[in-house]
Design an enzyme around this catalytic site. Sequence first.
Site, PDB file in Angstrom:
ATOM      1  CG  ASP A   1      23.511 -30.766 -38.277  1.00 56.75           C
ATOM      2  OD1 ASP A   1      22.786 -31.276 -37.402  1.00 56.75           O
ATOM      3  OD2 ASP A   1      24.081 -29.671 -38.121  1.00 56.75           O
ATOM      4  CB  SER A   2      19.449 -28.919 -37.839  1.00 57.03           C
ATOM      5  OG  SER A   2      20.538 -28.701 -36.964  1.00 57.03           O
TER       6      SER A   2
ATOM      7  CE1 TYR B   1      15.963 -28.873 -39.192  1.00 57.92           C
ATOM      8  CE2 TYR B   1      16.494 -31.182 -38.899  1.00 57.92           C
ATOM      9  CZ  TYR B   1      16.224 -30.115 -39.733  1.00 57.92           C
ATOM     10  OH  TYR B   1      16.216 -30.305 -41.097  1.00 57.92           O
ATOM     11  N   GLY B   2      16.525 -28.067 -32.584  1.00 57.62           N
ATOM     12  CA  GLY B   2      16.548 -28.420 -31.156  1.00 57.62           C
ATOM     13  C   GLY B   2      15.418 -27.858 -30.318  1.00 57.62           C
TER      14      GLY B   2
ATOM     15  CB  CYS C   1      24.465 -30.656 -29.021  1.00 60.21           C
ATOM     16  SG  CYS C   1      24.102 -29.270 -30.128  1.00 60.21           S
ATOM     17  CB  THR C   2      26.171 -30.821 -34.294  1.00 57.90           C
ATOM     18  OG1 THR C   2      25.163 -29.831 -34.043  1.00 57.90           O
ATOM     19  CG2 THR C   2      25.572 -32.020 -34.976  1.00 57.90           C
ATOM     20  CG  HIS C   3      26.364 -26.204 -32.480  1.00 54.34           C
ATOM     21  ND1 HIS C   3      25.614 -27.034 -33.299  1.00 54.34           N
ATOM     22  CD2 HIS C   3      26.259 -24.964 -33.010  1.00 54.34           C
ATOM     23  CE1 HIS C   3      25.075 -26.308 -34.269  1.00 54.34           C
ATOM     24  NE2 HIS C   3      25.457 -25.053 -34.111  1.00 54.34           N
TER      25      HIS C   3
ATOM     26  CD  GLU D   1      24.971 -21.792 -35.428  1.00 53.90           C
ATOM     27  OE1 GLU D   1      24.416 -20.819 -35.960  1.00 53.90           O
ATOM     28  OE2 GLU D   1      24.711 -22.981 -35.712  1.00 53.90           O
TER      29      GLU D   1
ATOM     30  CB  CYS E   1      20.907 -33.388 -36.571  1.00 53.68           C
ATOM     31  SG  CYS E   1      19.919 -32.341 -35.516  1.00 53.68           S
ATOM     32  CG  ASN E   2      23.703 -35.074 -30.942  1.00 52.62           C
ATOM     33  OD1 ASN E   2      24.064 -35.940 -30.177  1.00 52.62           O
ATOM     34  ND2 ASN E   2      24.563 -34.444 -31.732  1.00 52.62           N
ATOM     35  CB  THR E   3      17.652 -32.378 -32.465  1.00 48.92           C
ATOM     36  OG1 THR E   3      18.395 -31.528 -31.588  1.00 48.92           O
ATOM     37  CG2 THR E   3      16.172 -32.162 -32.258  1.00 48.92           C
TER      38      THR E   3
HETATM   39  N1  DGL Z   1      22.306 -30.093 -34.825  1.00 48.71           N
HETATM   40  C1  DGL Z   1      21.580 -29.877 -33.596  1.00 48.71           C
HETATM   41  C2  DGL Z   1      21.867 -31.058 -32.647  1.00 48.71           C
HETATM   42  O1  DGL Z   1      22.886 -31.699 -32.726  1.00 48.71           O
HETATM   43  C3  DGL Z   1      21.928 -28.555 -32.942  1.00 48.71           C
HETATM   44  C4  DGL Z   1      21.397 -27.338 -33.685  1.00 48.71           C
HETATM   45  C5  DGL Z   1      19.887 -27.346 -33.785  1.00 48.71           C
HETATM   46  O2  DGL Z   1      19.198 -27.112 -32.775  1.00 48.71           O
HETATM   47  O3  DGL Z   1      19.393 -27.582 -34.878  1.00 48.71           O
HETATM   48  O4  DGL Z   1      21.051 -31.338 -31.805  1.00 48.71           O
END
Ligand code: DGL
Length: 271
Positions: A10-11, A42-43, A184-186, A152, A73-75
């Site tokens: 993941d990012s 990454y987003g 998104c992971t969060h 976070e 990571c979704n992005t």
């Molecule tokens: N992991 C990213 C996602 O799921 C979220 C955090 C980021 O922007 O890197 O899109």
Amino acid sequence: MDERAIGIWDSGLGGLTVVRAMQARLPGERILYFGDTARVPYGTKGAETVRRFARQNSAFLLEKGVKLMVVACNTASAVALDDLAGRLPVPVVGVIAPGARAAAAATASGIVGVIGTPATIQSGAYAGALQAARGGLSVESRACPLFVPLVEEGWLDHPATRLIAGEYLAPLAASGVDTLVLGCTHYPLLAPLLAEIMGEGVRLVDSAAETAREVARRLAADGLLAPEGAAGGLECFVSDLPLRFRQVGELFLGRRIDAIQLVDFQTKEKV
Ligand code: DGL
């Protein structure tokens, strides 16, 4: 049966929500996790940059001999999955298609909401995957860039988060969605708050849980499951040790993180 580990990256630390879902479903699997904490987020980055990071992160875990790669990571799944799938010698699973398939199956109204980072929403990847899963769906998307820092910060049920979530979700609630993809992971950590704001008739789809289901299916289909009774385990690697990283990481993983190793794979690159 295959004793090799599964690679997940993941990012940053958010992908530990996917690890958490994977450990619940596949407790016998060994997992090697890489969080690119030096380059997160990454987003808000451009697609070409994210694709380059995606290749580097995958190469790092491939060198460790993983049997399957999960892009948590979704992005990165939104902009880099096709590129990776064409390059890696192991199966690659992203988080977009599993989440989209579950949402397409769940919606009764045919109107599905998707929330994610600006890069994920701009890519249109969820909208495309939803259409592929079930033609004729109407998709309402919304980027929610403030959710990542709020999570976070640990502000999962804070008045500020409530206010911002209300603002982001109002157009989706008004458009008649009955299913909302947490893209998104969060966002799984915000699920109780988001469910309350969207109201009882709206089902939330957690891409992390759906991805764990897809990984289990894929491992079984390809004969790659760990031997029965295997102990499993988790090894974490990060590209930076940010302030509060253990506290934030444990929030995502839902339990103590034993060992995290700092790695510097970029030094291998020519400047
Ligand atoms: N992991 C990213 C996602 O799921 C979220 C955090 C980021 O922007 O890197 O899109």
